[in-house]
Design a protein around this motif. Sequence first.
Motif, PDB file in Angstrom:
ATOM      1  N   ARG A  46       0.815  -1.222   0.000  1.00  0.00           N
ATOM      2  CA  ARG A  46       0.000   0.000   0.000  1.00  0.00           C
ATOM      3  C   ARG A  46       0.849   1.274   0.000  1.00  0.00           C
ATOM      4  NH1 ARG A  46      -5.537  -0.920   1.433  1.00  0.00           N
ATOM      5  NH2 ARG A  46      -5.876  -3.131   1.757  1.00  0.00           N
ATOM      6  N   ALA A  48       2.014   4.007  -2.444  1.00  0.00           N
ATOM      7  CA  ALA A  48       1.825   4.564  -3.774  1.00  0.00           C
ATOM      8  C   ALA A  48       3.148   4.992  -4.405  1.00  0.00           C
ATOM      9  CB  ALA A  48       0.858   5.745  -3.728  1.00  0.00           C
ATOM     10  N   VAL A  78      -4.173  -2.981  -7.369  1.00  0.00           N
ATOM     11  CA  VAL A  78      -4.542  -1.730  -6.696  1.00  0.00           C
ATOM     12  C   VAL A  78      -6.062  -1.547  -6.730  1.00  0.00           C
ATOM     13  CG1 VAL A  78      -4.350   0.799  -6.816  1.00  0.00           C
ATOM     14  CG2 VAL A  78      -2.313  -0.634  -7.083  1.00  0.00           C
ATOM     15  N   ALA A  79      -6.695  -1.890  -7.838  1.00  0.00           N
ATOM     16  CA  ALA A  79      -8.153  -1.772  -7.933  1.00  0.00           C
ATOM     17  C   ALA A  79      -8.838  -2.699  -6.933  1.00  0.00           C
ATOM     18  CB  ALA A  79      -8.617  -2.093  -9.353  1.00  0.00           C
ATOM     19  N   ARG A  81      -7.609  -3.729  -4.130  1.00  0.00           N
ATOM     20  CA  ARG A  81      -7.372  -3.146  -2.805  1.00  0.00           C
ATOM     21  C   ARG A  81      -8.301  -1.957  -2.577  1.00  0.00           C
ATOM     22  NH1 ARG A  81      -1.935  -0.560  -2.755  1.00  0.00           N
ATOM     23  NH2 ARG A  81      -3.077   1.253  -3.416  1.00  0.00           N
ATOM     24  N   SER A  82      -8.439  -1.102  -3.576  1.00  0.00           N
ATOM     25  CA  SER A  82      -9.273   0.094  -3.450  1.00  0.00           C
ATOM     26  C   SER A  82     -10.742  -0.261  -3.288  1.00  0.00           C
ATOM     27  CB  SER A  82      -9.097   0.995  -4.666  1.00  0.00           C
ATOM     28  OG  SER A  82      -7.771   1.457  -4.722  1.00  0.00           O
TER      29      SER A  82
END
Length: 99
Positions: A46, A48, A78-79, A81-82
């Motif tokens: 996590r 960035a 990432v998607a 996770r988001s």
Amino acid sequence: MGLRADLVALVAEAGRLDGEIDEAVADEHVRGRVYCEVVVAVAASRRADAERRIVDLILRDPVSSVAKTAVVQLVDEVARRSAGSGVRSPGPRGRGLAG
């Protein structure tokens, strides 16, 4: 930086030690597997800033399809996770990074 130096930096970014660097330099399939393992590790962190650094390094790969595949996997991780789905991709297949 050359391909070998980029691979060393990627593996370090993921916080892993790897004995496959020389093989990855010579074989795009091994390199793709290393990229996928790095992507999973960095996405899970996590961070960035780390995600941006690995994309920059991966996109230098001389085989664009290998690089694009790894970047798409990062976007997917990432998607997930988001979205907060809690679902993680199964990760790369084959030998793992030592560490």
